[in-house]
Design a protein around this motif. Structure first.
Motif, PDB file in Angstrom:
ATOM      1  N   LEU A  89      43.327  10.197 -27.007  1.00 43.36           N
ATOM      2  CA  LEU A  89      42.036   9.902 -26.380  1.00 43.36           C
ATOM      3  C   LEU A  89      42.096   8.560 -25.664  1.00 43.36           C
ATOM      4  O   LEU A  89      41.682   8.440 -24.503  1.00 43.36           O
ATOM      5  CB  LEU A  89      40.929   9.912 -27.439  1.00 43.36           C
ATOM      6  CG  LEU A  89      39.528   9.514 -26.984  1.00 43.36           C
ATOM      7  CD1 LEU A  89      38.991  10.490 -25.959  1.00 43.36           C
ATOM      8  CD2 LEU A  89      38.593   9.421 -28.177  1.00 43.36           C
ATOM      9  N   ASN A  90      42.628   7.548 -26.333  1.00 42.99           N
ATOM     10  CA  ASN A  90      42.739   6.221 -25.725  1.00 42.99           C
ATOM     11  C   ASN A  90      43.606   6.252 -24.473  1.00 42.99           C
ATOM     12  O   ASN A  90      43.283   5.621 -23.467  1.00 42.99           O
ATOM     13  CB  ASN A  90      43.294   5.206 -26.727  1.00 42.99           C
ATOM     14  CG  ASN A  90      42.310   4.904 -27.846  1.00 42.99           C
ATOM     15  OD1 ASN A  90      41.114   5.166 -27.738  1.00 42.99           O
ATOM     16  ND2 ASN A  90      42.817   4.369 -28.940  1.00 42.99           N
ATOM     17  N   ALA A  91      44.712   6.991 -24.517  1.00 45.80           N
ATOM     18  CA  ALA A  91      45.600   7.103 -23.354  1.00 45.80           C
ATOM     19  C   ALA A  91      44.867   7.748 -22.185  1.00 45.80           C
ATOM     20  O   ALA A  91      45.012   7.317 -21.033  1.00 45.80           O
ATOM     21  CB  ALA A  91      46.844   7.906 -23.716  1.00 45.80           C
ATOM     22  N   ALA A  92      44.080   8.777 -22.466  1.00 45.18           N
ATOM     23  CA  ALA A  92      43.325   9.451 -21.406  1.00 45.18           C
ATOM     24  C   ALA A  92      42.303   8.507 -20.779  1.00 45.18           C
ATOM     25  O   ALA A  92      42.156   8.456 -19.552  1.00 45.18           O
ATOM     26  CB  ALA A  92      42.647  10.702 -21.960  1.00 45.18           C
ATOM     27  N   ALA A 113      37.965  15.662 -29.906  1.00 45.24           N
ATOM     28  CA  ALA A 113      37.319  14.724 -28.988  1.00 45.24           C
ATOM     29  C   ALA A 113      37.354  15.362 -27.597  1.00 45.24           C
ATOM     30  O   ALA A 113      38.149  16.274 -27.347  1.00 45.24           O
ATOM     31  CB  ALA A 113      38.042  13.388 -28.978  1.00 45.24           C
ATOM     32  N   TYR A 114      36.509  14.866 -26.701  1.00 47.95           N
ATOM     33  CA  TYR A 114      36.447  15.405 -25.348  1.00 47.95           C
ATOM     34  C   TYR A 114      36.431  14.281 -24.319  1.00 47.95           C
ATOM     35  O   TYR A 114      35.741  13.279 -24.495  1.00 47.95           O
ATOM     36  CB  TYR A 114      35.178  16.239 -25.143  1.00 47.95           C
ATOM     37  CG  TYR A 114      35.127  17.486 -25.975  1.00 47.95           C
ATOM     38  CD1 TYR A 114      35.661  18.678 -25.496  1.00 47.95           C
ATOM     39  CD2 TYR A 114      34.545  17.478 -27.236  1.00 47.95           C
ATOM     40  CE1 TYR A 114      35.610  19.833 -26.255  1.00 47.95           C
ATOM     41  CE2 TYR A 114      34.499  18.634 -28.001  1.00 47.95           C
ATOM     42  CZ  TYR A 114      35.028  19.798 -27.512  1.00 47.95           C
ATOM     43  OH  TYR A 114      34.988  20.940 -28.262  1.00 47.95           O
ATOM     44  N   GLU A 124      39.652  19.037 -24.033  1.00 45.72           N
ATOM     45  CA  GLU A 124      39.534  18.872 -25.483  1.00 45.72           C
ATOM     46  C   GLU A 124      40.860  18.325 -25.991  1.00 45.72           C
ATOM     47  O   GLU A 124      41.920  18.841 -25.670  1.00 45.72           O
ATOM     48  CB  GLU A 124      39.228  20.189 -26.164  1.00 45.72           C
ATOM     49  CG  GLU A 124      39.148  20.077 -27.666  1.00 45.72           C
ATOM     50  CD  GLU A 124      38.898  21.414 -28.359  1.00 45.72           C
ATOM     51  OE1 GLU A 124      39.426  21.591 -29.458  1.00 45.72           O
ATOM     52  OE2 GLU A 124      38.178  22.263 -27.778  1.00 45.72           O
ATOM     53  N   ILE A 125      40.774  17.270 -26.799  1.00 41.93           N
ATOM     54  CA  ILE A 125      41.930  16.680 -27.452  1.00 41.93           C
ATOM     55  C   ILE A 125      41.710  16.897 -28.942  1.00 41.93           C
ATOM     56  O   ILE A 125      40.711  16.428 -29.489  1.00 41.93           O
ATOM     57  CB  ILE A 125      42.064  15.179 -27.129  1.00 41.93           C
ATOM     58  CG1 ILE A 125      42.185  14.999 -25.608  1.00 41.93           C
ATOM     59  CG2 ILE A 125      43.223  14.556 -27.876  1.00 41.93           C
ATOM     60  CD1 ILE A 125      42.000  13.557 -25.156  1.00 41.93           C
ATOM     61  N   CYS A 126      42.608  17.632 -29.587  1.00 47.05           N
ATOM     62  CA  CYS A 126      42.323  18.037 -30.961  1.00 47.05           C
ATOM     63  C   CYS A 126      43.588  18.156 -31.796  1.00 47.05           C
ATOM     64  O   CYS A 126      44.705  18.200 -31.276  1.00 47.05           O
ATOM     65  CB  CYS A 126      41.585  19.369 -30.968  1.00 47.05           C
ATOM     66  SG  CYS A 126      42.525  20.717 -30.228  1.00 47.05           S
ATOM     67  N   THR A 127      43.372  18.216 -33.101  1.00 47.05           N
ATOM     68  CA  THR A 127      44.471  18.536 -34.017  1.00 47.05           C
ATOM     69  C   THR A 127      44.586  20.049 -34.131  1.00 47.05           C
ATOM     70  O   THR A 127      43.696  20.784 -33.694  1.00 47.05           O
ATOM     71  CB  THR A 127      44.210  17.925 -35.411  1.00 47.05           C
ATOM     72  OG1 THR A 127      42.942  18.395 -35.896  1.00 47.05           O
ATOM     73  CG2 THR A 127      44.209  16.402 -35.369  1.00 47.05           C
ATOM     74  N   GLU A 128      45.674  20.488 -34.716  1.00 47.19           N
ATOM     75  CA  GLU A 128      45.841  21.939 -34.991  1.00 47.19           C
ATOM     76  C   GLU A 128      44.682  22.419 -35.855  1.00 47.19           C
ATOM     77  O   GLU A 128      44.108  21.642 -36.620  1.00 47.19           O
ATOM     78  CB  GLU A 128      47.149  22.197 -35.741  1.00 47.19           C
ATOM     79  CG  GLU A 128      48.397  21.999 -34.925  1.00 47.19           C
ATOM     80  CD  GLU A 128      48.773  23.207 -34.084  1.00 47.19           C
ATOM     81  OE1 GLU A 128      48.088  24.254 -34.146  1.00 47.19           O
ATOM     82  OE2 GLU A 128      49.755  23.082 -33.348  1.00 47.19           O
TER      83      GLU A 128
END
Length: 130
Positions: A89-92, A113-114, A124-128
């Motif tokens: 998320l921070n990188a994005a 997170a979005y 969407e940035i998410c875990t499995e």
């Protein structure tokens, strides 16, 4: 047999979008046309592709709704799985994405997170899934 091969995002600047996804998420460039109208990234089993708005308009003469970062997000998202949602998320955000929703843990244990990319598409940035 039918398989889900790729998703194409219609963008204002194909080269800029490719660079954003390469630099932010570490995807590898598979192909970019000499005129920068179309590109593909290697993202796993499904290819993420980009087409210029002009190319999309030539393919769809009846038109389509363009994504616009100043308007509400389109009713679709692309999702990327990561071991570290906050780091990704921070990188994005550092690369120019805008925050759409802070990370939170869903009732089933997945962290999600979005962000909105440079053209306003939801990512969407998410875990499995647990």
């Amino acid at each position: 047999m039918i398989k889900f091969a790729y998703t194409i995002l219609y963008v204002r600047d194909v080269a800029r979008s490719v660079a954003f996804y390469e630099n932010t998420f570490g995807f590898e460039r598979k192909f970019i046309s000499p005129d920068n109208d179309y590109a593909e990234l290697i993202t796993g089993a499904t290819t993420l592709s980009f087409a210029s708005l002009d190319l999309a308009k030539s393919n769809l003469p009846e038109g389509f709704t363009e994504s616009d970062p100043t308007k509400p997000a389109p009713a679709i998202e692309i999702g990327f799985v990561t071991d570290d949602v906050q780091k990704t998320l921070n990188a994005a955000l550092q690369a120019g994405a805008t925050l759409a929703a802070e990370s939170k843990t869903k009732p089933w244990g997945q962290v999600v997170a979005y962000v909105r990319d440079l053209d306003g598409f939801l990512v969407e940035i998410c875990t499995e899934m647990a």
